[in-house]
Design a protein around this motif. Structure first.
Motif, PDB file in Angstrom:
ATOM      1  N   ILE A  86       0.703  -1.216   0.073  1.00 27.89           N
ATOM      2  CA  ILE A  86      -0.129   0.067   0.088  1.00 27.89           C
ATOM      3  C   ILE A  86       0.926   1.282   0.132  1.00 27.89           C
ATOM      4  O   ILE A  86       0.467   2.155  -0.442  1.00 27.89           O
ATOM      5  N   ARG A  87       1.903   1.200   0.510  1.00 26.49           N
ATOM      6  CA  ARG A  87       2.874   2.442   0.752  1.00 26.49           C
ATOM      7  C   ARG A  87       3.176   2.893  -0.629  1.00 26.49           C
ATOM      8  O   ARG A  87       3.198   4.155  -1.055  1.00 26.49           O
ATOM      9  N   ARG A  88       3.630   1.719  -1.497  1.00 24.82           N
ATOM     10  CA  ARG A  88       4.082   2.147  -2.859  1.00 24.82           C
ATOM     11  C   ARG A  88       2.852   2.708  -3.726  1.00 24.82           C
ATOM     12  O   ARG A  88       2.723   3.719  -4.684  1.00 24.82           O
ATOM     13  N   LEU A  89       1.557   1.996  -3.386  1.00 22.85           N
ATOM     14  CA  LEU A  89       0.331   2.367  -4.017  1.00 22.85           C
ATOM     15  C   LEU A  89       0.001   3.866  -3.702  1.00 22.85           C
ATOM     16  O   LEU A  89      -0.356   4.499  -4.557  1.00 22.85           O
ATOM     17  N   THR A  90      -0.044   4.203  -2.385  1.00 25.70           N
ATOM     18  CA  THR A  90      -0.259   5.431  -1.887  1.00 25.70           C
ATOM     19  C   THR A  90       0.480   6.670  -2.966  1.00 25.70           C
ATOM     20  O   THR A  90       0.008   7.597  -3.004  1.00 25.70           O
ATOM     21  N   LEU A  91       1.778   6.404  -2.756  1.00 29.61           N
ATOM     22  CA  LEU A  91       2.579   7.250  -3.531  1.00 29.61           C
ATOM     23  C   LEU A  91       2.282   7.193  -5.018  1.00 29.61           C
ATOM     24  O   LEU A  91       2.259   8.504  -5.518  1.00 29.61           O
ATOM     25  N   TRP A  92       1.893   6.481  -5.524  1.00 23.66           N
ATOM     26  CA  TRP A  92       1.637   6.164  -6.912  1.00 23.66           C
ATOM     27  C   TRP A  92       0.177   7.116  -7.284  1.00 23.66           C
ATOM     28  O   TRP A  92       0.119   7.805  -8.043  1.00 23.66           O
ATOM     29  N   ILE A  93      -0.866   6.846  -6.350  1.00 26.76           N
ATOM     30  CA  ILE A  93      -2.092   7.566  -6.472  1.00 26.76           C
ATOM     31  C   ILE A  93      -1.835   9.082  -6.356  1.00 26.76           C
ATOM     32  O   ILE A  93      -2.363   9.771  -7.016  1.00 26.76           O
ATOM     33  N   PHE A  94      -1.045   9.342  -5.154  1.00 24.89           N
ATOM     34  CA  PHE A  94      -0.534  10.722  -4.759  1.00 24.89           C
ATOM     35  C   PHE A  94       0.096  11.342  -6.222  1.00 24.89           C
ATOM     36  O   PHE A  94      -0.205  12.655  -6.311  1.00 24.89           O
ATOM     37  N   GLU A  95       0.976  10.673  -6.610  1.00 19.85           N
ATOM     38  CA  GLU A  95       1.591  11.345  -7.910  1.00 19.85           C
ATOM     39  C   GLU A  95       0.867  11.546  -9.013  1.00 19.85           C
ATOM     40  O   GLU A  95       0.649  12.752  -9.799  1.00 19.85           O
ATOM     41  N   GLU A  96      -0.212  10.576  -9.485  1.00 17.36           N
ATOM     42  CA  GLU A  96      -1.116  10.834 -10.519  1.00 17.36           C
ATOM     43  C   GLU A  96      -1.848  11.778 -10.136  1.00 17.36           C
ATOM     44  O   GLU A  96      -2.407  12.668 -11.094  1.00 17.36           O
ATOM     45  N   THR A  97      -2.432  12.156  -9.030  1.00 15.64           N
ATOM     46  CA  THR A  97      -3.361  13.288  -8.607  1.00 15.64           C
ATOM     47  C   THR A  97      -2.382  14.632  -8.531  1.00 15.64           C
ATOM     48  O   THR A  97      -2.978  15.567  -9.158  1.00 15.64           O
ATOM     49  N   ASP A 128       7.692  13.897   4.067  1.00 15.72           N
ATOM     50  CA  ASP A 128       8.840  14.010   2.984  1.00 15.72           C
ATOM     51  C   ASP A 128       8.694  13.642   1.758  1.00 15.72           C
ATOM     52  O   ASP A 128       8.853  14.362   0.793  1.00 15.72           O
ATOM     53  N   LYS A 129       8.206  12.543   1.613  1.00 13.92           N
ATOM     54  CA  LYS A 129       7.959  11.758   0.525  1.00 13.92           C
ATOM     55  C   LYS A 129       6.831  12.567  -0.523  1.00 13.92           C
ATOM     56  O   LYS A 129       6.850  12.761  -1.644  1.00 13.92           O
ATOM     57  N   LEU A 130       5.741  12.942   0.274  1.00 14.63           N
ATOM     58  CA  LEU A 130       4.672  13.786  -0.440  1.00 14.63           C
ATOM     59  C   LEU A 130       5.059  15.012  -0.756  1.00 14.63           C
ATOM     60  O   LEU A 130       4.814  15.507  -2.007  1.00 14.63           O
ATOM     61  N   ASP A 131       6.084  15.687   0.046  1.00 14.54           N
ATOM     62  CA  ASP A 131       6.405  16.971  -0.446  1.00 14.54           C
ATOM     63  C   ASP A 131       7.271  16.948  -1.763  1.00 14.54           C
ATOM     64  O   ASP A 131       7.303  17.950  -2.604  1.00 14.54           O
ATOM     65  N   ALA A 132       8.074  15.931  -1.540  1.00 19.04           N
ATOM     66  CA  ALA A 132       9.007  15.851  -2.890  1.00 19.04           C
ATOM     67  C   ALA A 132       8.145  15.548  -4.081  1.00 19.04           C
ATOM     68  O   ALA A 132       8.505  16.203  -5.051  1.00 19.04           O
ATOM     69  N   LEU A 133       7.300  14.820  -4.071  1.00 26.26           N
ATOM     70  CA  LEU A 133       6.081  14.454  -5.317  1.00 26.26           C
ATOM     71  C   LEU A 133       5.769  15.763  -5.578  1.00 26.26           C
ATOM     72  O   LEU A 133       5.691  16.329  -6.817  1.00 26.26           O
ATOM     73  N   LEU A 134       5.250  16.582  -4.432  1.00 27.92           N
ATOM     74  CA  LEU A 134       4.470  17.856  -4.986  1.00 27.92           C
ATOM     75  C   LEU A 134       5.307  18.969  -5.831  1.00 27.92           C
ATOM     76  O   LEU A 134       4.908  19.611  -6.661  1.00 27.92           O
ATOM     77  N   ARG A 135       6.690  18.877  -4.953  1.00 20.64           N
ATOM     78  CA  ARG A 135       7.610  19.773  -5.671  1.00 20.64           C
ATOM     79  C   ARG A 135       7.930  19.665  -7.307  1.00 20.64           C
ATOM     80  O   ARG A 135       7.813  20.516  -7.916  1.00 20.64           O
ATOM     81  N   ARG A 136       7.978  18.224  -7.543  1.00 21.65           N
ATOM     82  CA  ARG A 136       8.181  17.836  -8.859  1.00 21.65           C
ATOM     83  C   ARG A 136       7.094  18.359  -9.832  1.00 21.65           C
ATOM     84  O   ARG A 136       7.436  18.492 -10.983  1.00 21.65           O
ATOM     85  N   TYR A 172      -1.287  20.216   4.544  1.00 23.51           N
ATOM     86  CA  TYR A 172      -2.175  19.374   4.050  1.00 23.51           C
ATOM     87  C   TYR A 172      -3.320  19.299   4.986  1.00 23.51           C
ATOM     88  O   TYR A 172      -3.388  19.551   6.090  1.00 23.51           O
ATOM     89  N   LYS A 173      -4.409  19.261   4.301  1.00 19.96           N
ATOM     90  CA  LYS A 173      -5.613  19.103   5.079  1.00 19.96           C
ATOM     91  C   LYS A 173      -6.164  17.674   5.566  1.00 19.96           C
ATOM     92  O   LYS A 173      -5.619  16.764   4.621  1.00 19.96           O
TER      93      LYS A 173
END
Ligand code: C2E
Ligand code: CA
Ligand code: CA
Ligand code: CA
Length: 276
Positions: A86-97, A128-136, A172-173
């Motif tokens: 799920i941890r990979r899946l969450t990062l994937w869905i977050f990145e697609e979003t 940190d992982k979410l922030d890095a995705l958002l910056r990209r 984040y909300k």
């Protein structure tokens, strides 16, 4: 392989097949699915009841399996949680979003919700992982809401609290999903930096029939507002319930009556048509 029928389509049900060989192959199939674009981001709109506008959306994963057809999330999310996938899946869905968020913002969709699991909350590095995705993708934390269930929090309340505090500090909300279905106390509502409550669809769908459920919905809306929180009703399947929620001053509504979860291009077309 075990099969079940859902909405007229053949779907694979790994839940009824628990041999370890099956589990191993399911895990490798999930990995394959993620690497070969079999997983898809779907979006479901949330309507602001006072203005009628589509101001938010929830990201929901779909698995388009080449042989088995559409596999519903309830058939692989629990397994993904057990195995940690799920941890990979969450990062994937977050990145697609994050990829589509700027375009959705231009259409008036100000906030997109992503579901987090217990495993995600235990991951100290998640912020940190979410922030890095958002910056990209040039997106801001304020445009995202993270939906967490009561049971995911109660699994390890102290660690969940630490992660949630950090996510909230970064902008984040945070939303409590399936509110009313957990067994936890209300104490954490005061403690945690929560912005939103989502009333579980079981209560919303039963509003018409049993008076008791309408009372639960009404009390939850009042509770949320007394705590300064936004309240969202999910599972709105008809106009009568939508109108009842509006009269109870519920803030937002989500459900099949407005739209089912849709692939991103269809969702964008839906938003344009809804606003017209
Ligand atoms: P959830 O987070 O409570 O999501 C809401 C579910 O209710 C979705 O089911 C949605 O399609 C469904 N729904 C929305 N409106 C209506 C309605 O009017 N009537 C009815 N009967 N249902 C409605 P879905 O997409 O099958 O997802 C089921 C669950 O799987 C989600 O429940 C969530 O717990 C999990 N899930 C889905 N996508 C993800 C994901 O990307 N990450 C994680 N961690 N979990 C996910
Ligand atoms: Ca959710
Ligand atoms: Ca929910
Ligand atoms: Ca649920």
């Amino acid at each position: 392989a075990a099969k079940a029928r859902t909405a007229g389509a053949q779907v694979y049900d790994p839940a009824t097949d628990s041999s370890s060989a099956t589990n191993l192959s399911l895990l490798s199939e999930l990995r394959h699915a993620l690497d070969h674009q079999e997983l898809r981001l779907f979006l479901q709109p949330k309507i602001h009841l006072a203005s009628g506008r589509a101001i938010a959306a929830e990201a929901l994963v779909r698995w388009q399996h080449p042989q088995r057809g559409l596999v519903p999330p309830m058939l692989f999310i629990p397994f993904a949680e057990q195995t940690g996938f799920i941890r990979r899946l969450t990062l994937w869905i977050f990145e697609e979003t994050a990829r589509v968020q700027p375009a959705l913002q231009r259409l008036g969709v100000q906030r997109i919700s992503v579901n987090l699991s217990t495993r995600d909350l235990l991951d100290q590095e998640l912020p940190d992982k979410l922030d890095a995705l958002l910056r990209r993708h040039g997106a801001l934390p304020e445009a995202f809401c993270l939906e967490i269930t009561e049971s995911a929090i109660m699994d390890d309340p102290q660690r969940a609290e630490a992660t949630l505090n950090r996510l909230s500090e970064r902008g984040y909300k945070l939303s409590i999903d399936d509110f009313g279905t957990g067994y936890s106390s209300l104490a954490y509502l005061k403690r945690l930096p929560v912005d939103e409550l989502k009333i579980d669809k079981s209560f919303v769908m039963a509003m018409e029939g049993e008076a008791g459920d309408a009372k639960i919905v009404r009390s939850t809306i009042d509770l949320a507002h007394n705590l300064g929180l936004t309240v969202v009703a999910e599972g709105v399947e008809n106009a009568a319930i939508l109108e009842q929620l509006r009269l109870l001053h519920c803030d937002e509504a989500q459900g099949y009556h407005m739209s089912k979860p849709l692939p991103v291009p269809e969702f964008e077309a839906w938003v344009v048509k809804w606003a017209a």
